[in-house]
Design a protein around this motif. Structure first.
Motif, PDB file in Angstrom:
ATOM      1  N   ASN A  23      36.947  51.385  36.887  1.00 27.50           N
ATOM      2  CA  ASN A  23      35.521  49.648  35.624  1.00 27.50           C
ATOM      3  C   ASN A  23      36.593  49.851  35.279  1.00 27.50           C
ATOM      4  O   ASN A  23      36.454  47.971  34.601  1.00 27.50           O
ATOM      5  CB  ASN A  23      34.726  51.193  34.255  1.00 27.50           C
ATOM      6  CG  ASN A  23      34.606  50.733  33.555  1.00 27.50           C
ATOM      7  OD1 ASN A  23      32.896  49.903  33.450  1.00 27.50           O
ATOM      8  ND2 ASN A  23      34.931  50.988  32.466  1.00 27.50           N
ATOM      9  N   HIS A  38      31.739  44.079  33.795  1.00 31.75           N
ATOM     10  CA  HIS A  38      30.947  44.154  32.852  1.00 31.75           C
ATOM     11  C   HIS A  38      30.972  43.675  31.473  1.00 31.75           C
ATOM     12  O   HIS A  38      30.291  44.562  30.508  1.00 31.75           O
ATOM     13  CB  HIS A  38      31.138  45.711  33.320  1.00 31.75           C
ATOM     14  CG  HIS A  38      32.333  45.894  32.148  1.00 31.75           C
ATOM     15  ND1 HIS A  38      33.534  46.620  33.278  1.00 31.75           N
ATOM     16  CD2 HIS A  38      32.401  46.826  31.747  1.00 31.75           C
ATOM     17  CE1 HIS A  38      34.521  47.117  33.011  1.00 31.75           C
ATOM     18  NE2 HIS A  38      33.728  47.241  31.466  1.00 31.75           N
ATOM     19  N   HIS A  77      30.481  45.098  27.021  1.00 30.44           N
ATOM     20  CA  HIS A  77      31.273  45.531  25.422  1.00 30.44           C
ATOM     21  C   HIS A  77      30.769  44.242  24.566  1.00 30.44           C
ATOM     22  O   HIS A  77      31.689  43.221  24.738  1.00 30.44           O
ATOM     23  CB  HIS A  77      32.550  45.379  26.120  1.00 30.44           C
ATOM     24  CG  HIS A  77      33.156  46.444  27.033  1.00 30.44           C
ATOM     25  ND1 HIS A  77      32.679  46.878  26.324  1.00 30.44           N
ATOM     26  CD2 HIS A  77      33.166  46.256  28.003  1.00 30.44           C
ATOM     27  CE1 HIS A  77      32.846  48.358  27.381  1.00 30.44           C
ATOM     28  NE2 HIS A  77      33.870  47.743  28.238  1.00 30.44           N
ATOM     29  N   ASP A 116      31.573  51.591  27.740  1.00 30.51           N
ATOM     30  CA  ASP A 116      32.354  51.992  29.622  1.00 30.51           C
ATOM     31  C   ASP A 116      32.122  53.840  29.938  1.00 30.51           C
ATOM     32  O   ASP A 116      31.134  53.629  31.471  1.00 30.51           O
ATOM     33  CB  ASP A 116      33.782  52.039  29.138  1.00 30.51           C
ATOM     34  CG  ASP A 116      34.208  50.428  29.694  1.00 30.51           C
ATOM     35  OD1 ASP A 116      33.736  49.308  29.621  1.00 30.51           O
ATOM     36  OD2 ASP A 116      35.692  50.733  28.697  1.00 30.51           O
TER      37      ASP A 116
HETATM   38 FE   LIG Z   1      34.608  48.340  29.598  1.00 35.81          FE
END
Ligand SMILES: [Fe+2]
Ligand code: FES
Length: 390
Positions: free
Chosen positions: A205, A211, A216, A348
């Motif tokens: 990650n 992502h 985020h 996360d």
């Molecule tokens: Fe992240």
């Protein structure tokens, strides 16, 4: 009539993957036998971050580091040198440290079981027996020593006598963050979390920003290139169209008006005086030492994110916020930096836990890496090569 697929444009220097790459097998993320293998081949063979040197400042102070069923401790000698030893007594194997941190008495390292006493250099000074059996020699029973090193105020140790060269565990030259005076920095805050995922899920990650826009929203606003799901300029196949464009959307760095990773983009700490204009502009420089830690330098603070595998599906994360002593001495409020990190890291952690859950599916055996995930490929190749190393 057959139609030819349109040729794909990829400018020279494009960083992305050009073919799909299979991921690591799903079972490597939860199988306990495999996990043991990774502990032996990766965690017991590489340099691991233990603590800041300031947490080990006084002579005789110690800290333990536990990974899997192994434990070591680092101790500051009377001469200031840091040494590491397996946390086991040479008599009948009792653990020498009862607590995770503390200070040994002036007598030295005294085993809590039958009081064998060792010097801070690990030499056996005395046993507790009236006499020794013929042929017994205290010199044969020194503690099992391990490599330890102090680098820029960070103490690292390894569970093996012959870890790879220290500098090789980092992805950039060891001097990359010298302008931040890392050795002088003090811990202003620490965040700790346990994440229900395998340690590799966390690293994967960390290694991609595909992502970022979805997971985020706040970070994607602060760092516009992350909002495009890219980490760097050359992650865009058409990057040459904007090669000279310093808009942060293309060149990286923070949105106009922001200078640091905080809730409002404003620095919370005293700025590091020696940081170059270019690094100031970049606003975040990452220095990574797999498998245990990454360091992120901003213009006013440095974030140290360390991981430790607690089990095949449980990982401990600890984040230290380092500042110049002036920042803390002058009572600056650092909350806005801590809060921002807390939000990003919680986001996360949540997706890492989702990832972990889905990996168990009966239908899923391995996945596929997409072009932007080139750094995951490097990480997975490293994992494979560590496992293959004899
Ligand atoms: Fe992240
Ligand atoms: S096990 Fe340490 S003195 Fe006996």
């Amino acid at each position: 009539m057959s139609t030819q697929p349109a040729p794909v444009r990829r400018d020279p220097g494009y960083a992305g993957l050009t073919t799909p790459v299979e991921t690591l097998p799903a079972s490597w993320y939860f199988d306990s036998v495999h996990h043991e293998r990774e502990l032996s081949r990766i965690w017991y063979r590489n340099w691991l971050y233990v603590c800041r040197a300031s947490e080990l400042a006084a002579p005789r102070s110690f800290r333990t580091l536990d990974v899997g069923d192994q434990s070591l401790f680092v101790v500051r000698g009377e001469n200031g040198e840091v040494r590491a030893f397996h946390n086991t007594c040479r008599h009948r194997g009792a653990a020498l440290c009862r607590t995770a941190a503390g200070a040994f008495p002036a007598a030295g390292i005294v085993c809590p079981y039958h009081s064998w006493r060792y010097s801070l250099r690990g030499e056996l000074l005395r046993t507790s027996s009236q006499v020794h059996g013929d042929g017994f020699d205290v010199h044969d029973y020194s503690l099992f020593s391990l490599p330890a090193t102090e680098w820029n105020g960070f103490v690292f140790a390894a569970f093996t006598r012959d870890p790879p060269p220290f500098a090789r565990s980092f992805d950039l030259p060891l001097g990359r963050l010298d302008d931040w005076q890392l050795g002088d920095l003090v811990i202003g805050h620490r965040l700790q979390k346990t994440i229900a995922c395998n340690w590799k899920v966390f690293w994967e990650n960390y290694n991609e920003c595909l992502h970022c826009p979805g997971v985020h929203p706040r970070l994607a606003q602060l760092v516009p290139i992350f909002g495009r799901a890219l980490l760097e300029r050359r992650d865009d196949p058409d990057w040459q169209d904007h090669a000279e464009d310093n808009d942060p959307k293309y060149g990286g760095g923070l949105r106009a008006g922001a200078e640091s990773w905080t809730m409002d983009g404003q620095p919370v700490g005293v700025l590091f005086p020696g940081v170059s204009a270019e690094d100031r502009q970049a606003a975040h420089i990452y220095l990574t030492s797999v498998p245990s830690v990454f360091i992120v330098a901003h213009i006013d603070y440095v974030r140290v994110v360390r991981l430790l595998p607690l089990a095949s599906e449980r990982t401990a994360m600890s984040i230290e916020f380092l500042f110049l002593p002036e920042t803390l001495n002058t009572g600056r409020d650092i909350t806005k930096a801590v809060e921002f990190t807390d939000i990003v890291m919680s986001e996360d952690a949540a997706v890492c836990e989702l990832n972990q859950r889905g990996l168990h599916s009966l239908a899923y055996h391995a996945g596929v890496l997409m072009p932007e995930e080139y750094a995951i490929r490097q990480f997975q190749d490293w994992v494979r090569s560590e496992l293959a190393r004899s």
